[in-house]
Write a protein that holds these residues in place. Structure first.
Motif, mmCIF file in Angstrom:
data_model
loop_
_atom_site.group_PDB
_atom_site.id
_atom_site.type_symbol
_atom_site.label_atom_id
_atom_site.label_comp_id
_atom_site.label_asym_id
_atom_site.label_seq_id
_atom_site.Cartn_x
_atom_site.Cartn_y
_atom_site.Cartn_z
ATOM 1 N N SER A 25 45.034 -21.416 17.025
ATOM 2 C CA SER A 25 45.289 -20.578 18.195
ATOM 3 C C SER A 25 43.982 -20.130 18.841
ATOM 4 C CB SER A 25 46.141 -19.361 17.806
ATOM 5 O OG SER A 25 45.448 -18.516 16.907
ATOM 6 N N ARG A 26 42.974 -19.804 18.040
ATOM 7 C CA ARG A 26 41.679 -19.410 18.589
ATOM 8 C C ARG A 26 41.086 -20.524 19.443
ATOM 9 N NH1 ARG A 26 36.550 -19.265 16.132
ATOM 10 N NH2 ARG A 26 37.030 -21.444 15.652
ATOM 11 N N ASP A 27 41.128 -21.743 18.924
ATOM 12 C CA ASP A 27 40.551 -22.873 19.650
ATOM 13 C C ASP A 27 41.311 -23.154 20.945
ATOM 14 O OD1 ASP A 27 38.941 -22.956 17.462
ATOM 15 O OD2 ASP A 27 39.741 -24.817 16.639
ATOM 16 N N LYS B 199 39.689 -22.736 24.805
ATOM 17 C CA LYS B 199 39.687 -23.808 25.812
ATOM 18 C C LYS B 199 40.284 -23.316 27.124
ATOM 19 C CE LYS B 199 41.270 -28.549 26.590
ATOM 20 N NZ LYS B 199 42.030 -29.704 26.022
ATOM 21 N N ALA B 200 41.389 -22.567 27.049
ATOM 22 C CA ALA B 200 42.030 -22.054 28.269
ATOM 23 C C ALA B 200 41.134 -21.031 28.968
ATOM 24 C CB ALA B 200 43.381 -21.434 27.916
ATOM 25 N N ASP C 216 29.572 -21.159 16.957
ATOM 26 C CA ASP C 216 30.777 -21.932 16.666
ATOM 27 C C ASP C 216 31.028 -22.941 17.781
ATOM 28 O OD1 ASP C 216 33.391 -22.855 16.106
ATOM 29 O OD2 ASP C 216 33.838 -20.983 15.047
ATOM 30 N N GLY C 217 31.087 -24.212 17.417
ATOM 31 C CA GLY C 217 31.300 -25.261 18.401
ATOM 32 C C GLY C 217 32.611 -25.136 19.145
ATOM 33 N N ALA C 218 33.597 -24.450 18.553
ATOM 34 C CA ALA C 218 34.883 -24.280 19.226
ATOM 35 C C ALA C 218 34.756 -23.441 20.488
ATOM 36 C CB ALA C 218 35.884 -23.625 18.274
ATOM 37 N N LEU C 219 33.683 -22.676 20.614
ATOM 38 C CA LEU C 219 33.465 -21.829 21.792
ATOM 39 C C LEU C 219 32.485 -22.461 22.776
ATOM 40 C CD1 LEU C 219 33.199 -18.276 20.154
ATOM 41 C CD2 LEU C 219 35.236 -19.524 20.879
ATOM 42 N N ASP C 220 32.142 -23.731 22.577
ATOM 43 C CA ASP C 220 31.153 -24.388 23.439
ATOM 44 C C ASP C 220 31.550 -24.342 24.913
ATOM 45 O OD1 ASP C 220 29.452 -24.922 21.409
ATOM 46 O OD2 ASP C 220 29.891 -27.066 21.265
ATOM 47 N N GLY C 221 32.857 -24.461 25.196
ATOM 48 C CA GLY C 221 33.298 -24.434 26.578
ATOM 49 C C GLY C 221 32.971 -23.123 27.263
#
Length: 360
Positions: free
Chosen positions: A262-264, A268-269, A294-299
């Motif tokens: 859910s975090r990822d 992205k959204a 954290d790479g998941a927050l790269d966007g």
């Protein structure tokens, strides 16, 4: 046998014992020589610490390449700064082994760690700033929302974002903060209190609801669980777009491992919403349930800069409040300059509040 012969016989026996003693000494010398040749020198000892130092170096250098299957990549990147604690452990092993190779190998992780985090060790803050912004996850189980609100009101922040608001505690925050902040907006579980006028406030869809059934939910039901908003703060330097967000929780699950789905999805959204923002001046305040490593927050982090990285002192860890080990409460900016960033004193929440001074 004459007395002389008796003495000679005794001397002969003594001479025989001397010969045996010399033979034993020779064998001991030979063993010492063999040991000296076979014993590893300072460059051969400590191969294990040396190999571990190289592996640690690769882990820190290539952390972005670690698979996120089971959330492993996020787990490593969340606690990446703490891997530096392994360096003195390996150094102790190198000293115990008296290994020159291990000591030299340890220079590699030291250099890499300093490259990644050395810039956070000094105080980069500057005095002044046109606006002070703050963010706090007040905690849905906070036993003293009234006290928390009073402490935040006394912080001096011009703009204050709160996340994890409950229906039960919302009225308390609104009442306690009203005198200090004449303007406020709440959408679902997130809100913004401001000394300056607000406009164009709207919820941001971070895909908390997804799948076939999401479209069937009424708008008022979705709004109850909304965890992000966007508004415009009217400053004397022009409009400032402010986003408040609380991304999905990260869980350690028995079977799934470090669960970040859910975090990822939320990240992205949110990144897409920020990418579509027309205002060049943007501030994001929120509990992102992830570090800027954290790479998941790269966007998100590819579009916005961390106020703590730019103008903070140290790592600025915020969670858990009793013994902070990670910074998941973030203030990110674009189009404005962070002059200072700091962690505020603990409240009744399990998170620490954060603040930053920004200027144009």
């Amino acid at each position: 046998m004459t007395p002389v012969e008796t003495v000679e016989t005794g001397q002969g026996g003594a001479g025989h014992r001397d010969t045996g003693s010399g033979s034993g000494a020779g064998r001991a010398s030979a063993r010492r020589a063999v040991g000296a040749v076979s014993r590893p020198g300072p460059w051969q000892r400590g191969r294990v610490p040396a190999v571990l130092a190289l592996l640690l170096t690769l882990l820190m250098l290539l952390h972005a390449w670690i698979t996120d299957r089971g959330g492993l990549g996020s787990l490593v990147e969340t606690f990446l700064p703490w891997f530096g604690l392994l360096i003195p452990v390996l150094l102790a092993g190198a000293l115990w082994r008296r290994s020159a190779s291990a000591a030299v190998a340890l220079l590699l992780p030291v250099v890499v760690w300093l490259h990644l985090f050395g810039g956070l060790l000094g105080d980069k803050s500057h005095a002044g700033g046109d606006l002070t912004v703050a963010q706090h996850n007040v905690g849905d189980a906070n036993p003293d929302p009234s006290g928390t609100a009073r402490e935040l009101a006394a912080s001096g922040a011009d703009v204050l974002a709160l996340v994890e608001l409950t229906e039960r505690a919302r009225g308390t925050y609104e009442e306690e903060l009203a005198k200090t902040y004449p303007y406020h907006a709440v959408r679902g579980t997130v809100g913004l209190w401001s000394k300056l006028p607000l406009s164009d406030t709207r919820p941001v869809d971070t895909m908390m609801d997804y799948g076939p059934l999401a479209a069937t939910k009424p708008a008022d039901v979705k709004l109850t669980d909304n965890r992000a908003l966007r508004t415009t703060v009217a400053t004397d330097r022009g409009p400032l777009a402010v986003y408040v967000a609380h991304l999905g929780s990260v869980r350690l699950m028995p079977r799934e491992g470090f669960w970040t789905d859910s975090r990822d999805r939320n990240a992205k959204a949110l990144a897409e919403a920020v990418a579509g923002e027309r205002n060049e001046r943007v501030v994001l305040l929120g509990d992102l349930n992830g570090t800027t490593d954290d790479g998941a927050l790269d966007g998100i982090t590819s579009q916005l800069r961390s106020a703590q990285d730019e103008a903070g002192d140290g790592f600025g860890f915020t969670w858990p409040a009793a013994f902070p080990v990670v910074r998941i409460d973030q203030i990110l900016v674009r189009g404005v300059k962070a002059e200072s960033s700091w962690v505020m004193p603990a409240t009744g929440s399990d998170h620490l509040p954060v603040a930053a001074g920004i200027s144009w």
